[in-house]
Scaffold this motif. Sequence first.
Motif, PDB file in Angstrom:
ATOM      1  N   MET A  56       0.843  -1.192   0.000  1.00 46.98           N
ATOM      2  CA  MET A  56       0.000   0.000   0.000  1.00 46.98           C
ATOM      3  C   MET A  56       0.880   1.245   0.000  1.00 46.98           C
ATOM      4  O   MET A  56       1.799   1.350   0.799  1.00 46.98           O
ATOM      5  N   ALA A 105      -2.381   0.373  -4.514  1.00 49.11           N
ATOM      6  CA  ALA A 105      -2.315  -0.942  -3.887  1.00 49.11           C
ATOM      7  C   ALA A 105      -1.889  -1.941  -4.946  1.00 49.11           C
ATOM      8  O   ALA A 105      -2.218  -1.793  -6.128  1.00 49.11           O
ATOM      9  N   HIS A 146      -2.406  -4.549  -9.702  1.00 49.60           N
ATOM     10  CA  HIS A 146      -2.091  -3.243  -9.125  1.00 49.60           C
ATOM     11  C   HIS A 146      -3.145  -2.228  -9.543  1.00 49.60           C
ATOM     12  O   HIS A 146      -3.716  -2.305 -10.634  1.00 49.60           O
ATOM     13  N   THR A 187      -7.515  -1.473  -3.053  1.00 53.22           N
ATOM     14  CA  THR A 187      -7.050  -2.776  -2.582  1.00 53.22           C
ATOM     15  C   THR A 187      -7.949  -3.880  -3.109  1.00 53.22           C
ATOM     16  O   THR A 187      -7.481  -4.922  -3.591  1.00 53.22           O
ATOM     17  N   ASP A 188      -9.246  -3.657  -3.047  1.00 47.14           N
ATOM     18  CA  ASP A 188     -10.199  -4.631  -3.598  1.00 47.14           C
ATOM     19  C   ASP A 188      -9.964  -4.855  -5.080  1.00 47.14           C
ATOM     20  O   ASP A 188     -10.001  -5.996  -5.566  1.00 47.14           O
ATOM     21  N   ILE A 241       1.522  -7.832   4.702  1.00 49.83           N
ATOM     22  CA  ILE A 241       1.103  -6.553   4.112  1.00 49.83           C
ATOM     23  C   ILE A 241       2.263  -5.567   4.218  1.00 49.83           C
ATOM     24  O   ILE A 241       2.762  -5.283   5.315  1.00 49.83           O
ATOM     25  N   TYR A 296       3.534  -1.670   3.600  1.00 47.10           N
ATOM     26  CA  TYR A 296       2.973  -0.326   3.470  1.00 47.10           C
ATOM     27  C   TYR A 296       4.121   0.678   3.519  1.00 47.10           C
ATOM     28  O   TYR A 296       5.190   0.402   4.066  1.00 47.10           O
TER      29      TYR A 296
END
Length: 337
Positions: free
Chosen positions: A1, A10, A22, A54-55, A71, A73
């Motif tokens: 992220m 994302a 992406h 992100t989805d 994850i 970030y």
Amino acid sequence: METSCDETAAALYDTEAGLLGHALHSQVDMHQAYGGVVPELASRDHIRRLLPLTDLALKQAGVSLKQIDAIAYTRGPGLAGALLVGAGVASALGMALGIPLIGVHHLEGHLLSPLLSKQPPDFPFLALLVSGGHTMLLDVQAFGRYTLLGETVDDAAGEAFDKSAKLLGLGYPGGPELARLAAFGQPASFDLPRPKMHSPDLDFSFAGLKTAVLTQVSKLGSSLCEQARADLAAAAQEAITDVLAHKTARAQQVTGRRTVVVAGGVGANRRLREKLGAVFSARGVALFFPELEWCTDNGAMIALAGAMRLAANPQAARPAGAFDVLPRWDLTQAGSV
């Protein structure tokens, strides 16, 4: 992220299959009315955009949240409020899924972005990193082993582009706008300085160039016609790229590296690519640029850097729920904080 400044992004990266998906949203249109990034607006927009993006990235990859191992970030550097959005979402998801977090250095993401290419460079290499408020030369011995050779002592190259563009009445973001106008100009029409180009060190300085552009704009006053603006834009671009190319060429001689990587937003500049290409082609040195979509801020470079960090050192993973950001962060210490 990725939420360090004015792009929300994302991405999903697999260490064996590579980049799977992406998604990115640029805030350029929102900030144009203000002539630059408004931190509060940037943070609020990240809040709106990050989960939907992100989805989208997960749907592109055909992967569910439950299949994710970690994850990554952007932990810093960047705008504190914007960074906190990414850190907050990553922390919440990490706790909900029971998976670790990887806090990624934004500039390390840029530095590694050429590795997303189909034909990536091999370590070691010399890197010119020109992203936003950062301009630096790094000797990259291996992943996580970076030696700073030189950096800007005041304005970065990207700031010189943006500030010169603003003085010429161009829109935001200034760098691409100045480059477009420069295509119609004659750089020899104005004699602008090349600060520190011939200094014995490998540092940069672009504040004096910005002042020189301001002086020319003030001197011309109402005589600053469209052609004069194009000529001044071309002269500014020529001065900036001359310094970057000259210093990078010297750094390659000093280090003896046979591979040079250029990363960051200014790396998309066509004139810079031409000059560096000419220099290193003549020397037989391999030159690598990331694809244009990976030059600006993006989630793919953060996912890649996070995956590489986790693979190199599983202890680098932060516990689910870890929540902090580093708006100022030394790249050479990226793996030790």
